[in-house]
Structures are given as structure tokens and as C-alpha cells.
Scaffold this motif. Structure first.
Motif, PDB file in Angstrom:
ATOM      1  N   THR A  84       0.834  -0.647   0.369  1.00 25.62           N
ATOM      2  CA  THR A  84       0.106  -0.081   0.487  1.00 25.62           C
ATOM      3  C   THR A  84       1.154   1.128   0.208  1.00 25.62           C
ATOM      4  O   THR A  84       0.079   2.336   0.109  1.00 25.62           O
ATOM      5  N   GLY A  85       2.049   1.199  -0.119  1.00 23.92           N
ATOM      6  CA  GLY A  85       3.481   2.109  -0.468  1.00 23.92           C
ATOM      7  C   GLY A  85       3.864   2.647  -1.767  1.00 23.92           C
ATOM      8  O   GLY A  85       3.593   1.545  -2.671  1.00 23.92           O
ATOM      9  N   VAL A  86       3.834   3.912  -2.165  1.00 21.10           N
ATOM     10  CA  VAL A  86       4.396   4.319  -3.058  1.00 21.10           C
ATOM     11  C   VAL A  86       5.792   3.227  -3.720  1.00 21.10           C
ATOM     12  O   VAL A  86       6.480   2.914  -2.865  1.00 21.10           O
ATOM     13  N   GLY A  87       5.183   2.938  -5.112  1.00 20.25           N
ATOM     14  CA  GLY A  87       6.399   1.741  -5.423  1.00 20.25           C
ATOM     15  C   GLY A  87       6.779   0.869  -5.148  1.00 20.25           C
ATOM     16  O   GLY A  87       7.197   0.053  -5.185  1.00 20.25           O
ATOM     17  N   ASP A  88       5.652   0.000  -5.150  1.00 21.45           N
ATOM     18  CA  ASP A  88       4.887  -1.287  -4.815  1.00 21.45           C
ATOM     19  C   ASP A  88       4.789  -2.050  -6.332  1.00 21.45           C
ATOM     20  O   ASP A  88       5.093  -3.523  -6.796  1.00 21.45           O
ATOM     21  N   GLY A  89       4.667  -1.119  -7.274  1.00 22.48           N
ATOM     22  CA  GLY A  89       5.828  -2.026  -8.752  1.00 22.48           C
ATOM     23  C   GLY A  89       4.328  -1.857 -10.289  1.00 22.48           C
ATOM     24  O   GLY A  89       2.875  -1.208  -9.634  1.00 22.48           O
ATOM     25  N   LYS A  90       3.646  -2.856 -10.996  1.00 21.40           N
ATOM     26  CA  LYS A  90       3.332  -2.607 -12.048  1.00 21.40           C
ATOM     27  C   LYS A  90       3.273  -4.471 -11.944  1.00 21.40           C
ATOM     28  O   LYS A  90       4.310  -4.880 -12.389  1.00 21.40           O
ATOM     29  N   ILE A  91       1.740  -4.231 -12.864  1.00 18.71           N
ATOM     30  CA  ILE A  91       1.657  -5.443 -14.137  1.00 18.71           C
ATOM     31  C   ILE A  91       1.535  -5.130 -15.328  1.00 18.71           C
ATOM     32  O   ILE A  91       0.974  -4.380 -15.564  1.00 18.71           O
ATOM     33  N   PHE A  92       2.225  -5.854 -16.680  1.00 20.58           N
ATOM     34  CA  PHE A  92       1.653  -5.529 -17.574  1.00 20.58           C
ATOM     35  C   PHE A  92       0.731  -6.753 -18.210  1.00 20.58           C
ATOM     36  O   PHE A  92       1.854  -7.766 -17.670  1.00 20.58           O
ATOM     37  N   VAL A  93       0.146  -6.646 -18.808  1.00 23.72           N
ATOM     38  CA  VAL A  93      -0.880  -8.521 -20.021  1.00 23.72           C
ATOM     39  C   VAL A  93      -0.192  -7.966 -21.264  1.00 23.72           C
ATOM     40  O   VAL A  93      -0.936  -7.102 -21.656  1.00 23.72           O
ATOM     41  N   SER A  94       0.317  -9.161 -21.642  1.00 24.27           N
ATOM     42  CA  SER A  94       0.132  -8.356 -22.859  1.00 24.27           C
ATOM     43  C   SER A  94       0.024 -10.224 -23.718  1.00 24.27           C
ATOM     44  O   SER A  94       0.018 -10.914 -23.160  1.00 24.27           O
ATOM     45  N   ASP A  95      -0.208 -10.070 -25.080  1.00 27.77           N
ATOM     46  CA  ASP A  95      -0.703 -11.213 -25.529  1.00 27.77           C
ATOM     47  C   ASP A  95       0.575 -12.146 -26.254  1.00 27.77           C
ATOM     48  O   ASP A  95       1.769 -11.382 -27.025  1.00 27.77           O
ATOM     49  N   VAL A  96       0.868 -13.329 -26.522  1.00 27.70           N
ATOM     50  CA  VAL A  96       1.385 -14.463 -26.776  1.00 27.70           C
ATOM     51  C   VAL A  96       1.061 -14.526 -27.712  1.00 27.70           C
ATOM     52  O   VAL A  96       0.267 -15.537 -28.149  1.00 27.70           O
ATOM     53  N   ARG A  97       1.789 -14.585 -29.782  1.00 25.72           N
ATOM     54  CA  ARG A  97       0.977 -15.167 -30.482  1.00 25.72           C
ATOM     55  C   ARG A  97       1.403 -16.539 -30.479  1.00 25.72           C
ATOM     56  O   ARG A  97       0.487 -17.472 -30.808  1.00 25.72           O
ATOM     57  N   THR A  98       2.685 -17.050 -30.021  1.00 23.16           N
ATOM     58  CA  THR A  98       3.384 -18.872 -29.691  1.00 23.16           C
ATOM     59  C   THR A  98       4.042 -19.236 -28.868  1.00 23.16           C
ATOM     60  O   THR A  98       4.792 -18.576 -28.950  1.00 23.16           O
ATOM     61  N   ALA A  99       4.167 -20.543 -28.266  1.00 23.71           N
ATOM     62  CA  ALA A  99       5.189 -20.618 -28.067  1.00 23.71           C
ATOM     63  C   ALA A  99       5.877 -22.144 -28.251  1.00 23.71           C
ATOM     64  O   ALA A  99       4.953 -23.025 -28.113  1.00 23.71           O
ATOM     65  N   TYR A 100       7.094 -22.593 -27.967  1.00 22.34           N
ATOM     66  CA  TYR A 100       7.928 -23.721 -28.432  1.00 22.34           C
ATOM     67  C   TYR A 100       8.834 -24.521 -27.071  1.00 22.34           C
ATOM     68  O   TYR A 100       8.938 -23.691 -26.807  1.00 22.34           O
ATOM     69  N   ARG A 101       8.164 -25.860 -26.839  1.00 21.37           N
ATOM     70  CA  ARG A 101       9.287 -26.324 -26.019  1.00 21.37           C
ATOM     71  C   ARG A 101      10.838 -26.935 -27.592  1.00 21.37           C
ATOM     72  O   ARG A 101      10.024 -27.443 -28.142  1.00 21.37           O
ATOM     73  N   ILE A 102      11.651 -25.851 -27.079  1.00 24.83           N
ATOM     74  CA  ILE A 102      12.886 -26.741 -27.621  1.00 24.83           C
ATOM     75  C   ILE A 102      13.021 -28.066 -27.885  1.00 24.83           C
ATOM     76  O   ILE A 102      13.124 -28.391 -28.673  1.00 24.83           O
ATOM     77  N   ARG A 103      12.850 -28.964 -26.522  1.00 23.38           N
ATOM     78  CA  ARG A 103      13.376 -30.091 -26.323  1.00 23.38           C
ATOM     79  C   ARG A 103      12.577 -31.180 -27.251  1.00 23.38           C
ATOM     80  O   ARG A 103      13.142 -31.482 -27.887  1.00 23.38           O
ATOM     81  N   THR A 104      11.411 -30.285 -26.949  1.00 24.00           N
ATOM     82  CA  THR A 104       9.802 -31.457 -27.406  1.00 24.00           C
ATOM     83  C   THR A 104       9.240 -31.427 -28.532  1.00 24.00           C
ATOM     84  O   THR A 104       8.728 -31.241 -29.298  1.00 24.00           O
ATOM     85  N   ARG A 105      10.023 -30.136 -29.426  1.00 28.12           N
ATOM     86  CA  ARG A 105       8.688 -29.114 -30.342  1.00 28.12           C
ATOM     87  C   ARG A 105       7.916 -29.174 -29.997  1.00 28.12           C
ATOM     88  O   ARG A 105       7.050 -29.086 -30.808  1.00 28.12           O
ATOM     89  N   GLU A 106       6.786 -28.940 -28.975  1.00 28.33           N
ATOM     90  CA  GLU A 106       6.119 -29.100 -28.190  1.00 28.33           C
ATOM     91  C   GLU A 106       5.395 -27.527 -29.009  1.00 28.33           C
ATOM     92  O   GLU A 106       6.689 -26.215 -28.802  1.00 28.33           O
ATOM     93  N   GLU A 107       4.864 -26.913 -29.530  1.00 33.28           N
ATOM     94  CA  GLU A 107       4.083 -25.228 -29.505  1.00 33.28           C
ATOM     95  C   GLU A 107       2.486 -25.104 -29.200  1.00 33.28           C
ATOM     96  O   GLU A 107       1.840 -26.489 -28.516  1.00 33.28           O
ATOM     97  N   GLY A 108       2.583 -23.908 -29.314  1.00 34.40           N
ATOM     98  CA  GLY A 108       1.323 -23.328 -28.306  1.00 34.40           C
ATOM     99  C   GLY A 108       0.809 -23.807 -26.654  1.00 34.40           C
ATOM    100  O   GLY A 108       2.352 -24.152 -26.176  1.00 34.40           O
TER     101      GLY A 108
END
Length: 113
Positions: A84-108
Motif C-alpha cells: 500500500t506504499g508508493v513504489g509497489d510496482g506494476k503488472i503488464f499483460v500482453s498477447d503471445v502469438r505462440t510458444a515452443y518447447r525446444i526439447r520436444t518441439r511442442e507448440e502453443g
């Protein structure tokens, strides 16, 4: 998928981390950062002399989540990172088009599990 970035006070990180882990969020990237907000830093005293610190240490937490987890994670961050004090921070939410796991090549969403 969404990317959630949170800038929080370092002293709040352990409480935030535990709450996120209890909610099933295991993957996150943590960076030590410095920054300034509206308050433009703080005034400190060292050996009787005042000086201004314009950038303050913070931690940046980055997570990529499935859409269904975002609201819960934001609520955890708002509840656990607040002082409840000044300087607690911020939260940002943004879209991610896709993700990949390199080891297994899984997507999304499968790459996040």
C-alpha cells in the motif's frame, strides 16, 4: 496465451513466488532491475548528508500463461506484492502469438505444460 510481467519490490518476491507456485505456476523468469516511477526515487541520508536515489532496485517476474490462468495470477500479484506504499510496482499483460518447447518441439499451450 498471455505474457504477464510484474515489477515488484525485492522484499515481496518470496511471498509472491510461494503463492504463484501454490496456484500451479511453475515457470517464471526473474530479473533484477532498477527503475523509477512517479516518485522519481527517494531521498536517503548517509553520514549525515542527504542524497537522492533516482532508480530503485526491483525484481521483474515474467511468465507466459494459458489464458485461463491470467486472472488468478494477476489477483495473486495484486494481493501478495502490495504494501500500500508508493513504489509497489506494476503488472503488464500482453498477447503471445505462440510458444515452443525446444526439447520436444511442442507448440502453443502444450509447450507451457
Amino acid at each position: 496465451m498471455k505474457r504477464v510481467e510484474a515489477i515488484v519490490r525485492p522484499e515481496k518476491f518470496d511471498v509472491v513466488r510461494v503463492a504463484l507456485e501454490e496456484a500451479g505456476v511453475g515457470g517464471m523468469t526473474i530479473s533484477e532491475v532498477k527503475g523509477q516511477g512517479k516518485q522519481k526515487g527517494v531521498e536517503e541520508v548517509w553520514r549525515g548528508r542527504k542524497y537522492r536515489v533516482t532508480t530503485l532496485p526491483k525484481l521483474k517476474i515474467e511468465m507466459v500463461l494459458t489464458d485461463d490462468k491470467v486472472d488468478d495470477v494477476v489477483k495473486i500479484l495484486l494481493d501478495e506484492a502490495a504494501t500500500t506504499g508508493v513504489g509497489d510496482g506494476k503488472i503488464f499483460v500482453s498477447d503471445v502469438r505462440t510458444a515452443y518447447r525446444i526439447r520436444t518441439r511442442e507448440e502453443g499451450d502444450a509447450a507451457l505444460k
